[in-house]
Design a protein around this motif. Structure first.
Motif, short mmCIF file in Angstrom:
data_model
loop_
_atom_site.label_atom_id
_atom_site.label_comp_id
_atom_site.label_asym_id
_atom_site.label_seq_id
_atom_site.Cartn_x
_atom_site.Cartn_y
_atom_site.Cartn_z
N PRO A 26 -5.80 -1.76 2.31
CA PRO A 26 -4.59 -0.97 2.56
C PRO A 26 -4.65 0.32 1.74
O PRO A 26 -5.33 0.37 0.70
N PRO A 27 -3.98 1.37 2.19
CA PRO A 27 -3.97 2.61 1.41
C PRO A 27 -3.39 2.35 0.03
O PRO A 27 -2.48 1.53 -0.12
N PRO A 28 -3.90 3.03 -1.00
CA PRO A 28 -3.41 2.76 -2.35
C PRO A 28 -1.93 3.10 -2.52
O PRO A 28 -1.27 2.52 -3.37
N ASP A 29 -1.40 3.99 -1.69
CA ASP A 29 0.00 4.37 -1.81
C ASP A 29 0.86 3.75 -0.70
O ASP A 29 1.91 4.28 -0.37
N LEU A 30 0.44 2.63 -0.14
CA LEU A 30 1.16 2.02 0.96
C LEU A 30 2.60 1.69 0.58
O LEU A 30 3.53 1.94 1.35
N ASP A 31 2.81 1.16 -0.60
CA ASP A 31 4.17 0.81 -1.02
C ASP A 31 5.05 2.05 -1.09
O ASP A 31 6.21 2.05 -0.68
N LEU A 32 4.51 3.16 -1.59
CA LEU A 32 5.26 4.41 -1.64
C LEU A 32 5.60 4.91 -0.24
O LEU A 32 6.73 5.32 0.02
N LEU A 33 4.63 4.85 0.67
CA LEU A 33 4.87 5.28 2.05
C LEU A 33 5.98 4.47 2.72
O LEU A 33 6.86 5.02 3.37
#
Length: 156
Positions: A26-33
């Protein structure tokens, strides 16, 4: 009723999970997105879809880069052009079609506060001195008879 996994099955599943994590993490900033996308204060909006993204250079050596992104929703198109400024910030020129003097909000991921500009009668708006990062545009209707149009989050 399903039987519990034995150690061989669990080993296979663990190896599959490791391969999946290595090949398609998953993208490292998935939670932020996800948090950013869900953080809209209003629940009534139409999500525009991204229909175009063009990177172009200008000048003899194409030192200056511009990027044009187009979003479409039912009854509204939003086109933005991102141009890098000498100080590293961005200038965003935007156009609404059909043209209308609407309020345009530029939302950022934390910790930046949203910025608001008004489109003119020709549907044109500008956000100057804009920092890079995750952002989203919200086009507000003139009254409560229609929903706001929200673009997907984009990295400026």
């Amino acid at each position: 009723m399903t039987e519990p996994l034995d150690s061989v099955d669990q080993d296979i599943l663990d190896r599959l999970a490791a391969v999946h994590a290595a090949v398609d993490p998953p993208p490292p900033d998935l939670d932020l997105l996800v948090r950013f996308a869900l953080d809209l204060e209003q629940a009534e909006f139409e999500l525009a879809r991204r229909t175009g993204d063009v990177l172009a250079g200008s000048g003899a050596r194409a030192v200056e880069q511009t990027r044009t992104i187009t979003f479409e929703a039912t009854g509204r198109t939003v086109m933005i052009t991102l141009a890098e400024r000498p100080d590293g910030l961005l200038r965003i020129d935007g156009w609404l079609a059909p043209a209308a003097p609407l309020r345009v909000e530029l939302r950022f991921a934390e910790p930046l506060e949203p910025r608001v500009e008004s489109a003119d009668e020709a549907g044109r708006f500008v956000f100057d001195e804009t920092p890079r990062g995750l952002a989203q545009f919200v086009i507000h209707p003139p009254d409560d008879t229609t929903s706001s149009v929200v673009t997907p989050a984009v990295t400026l």
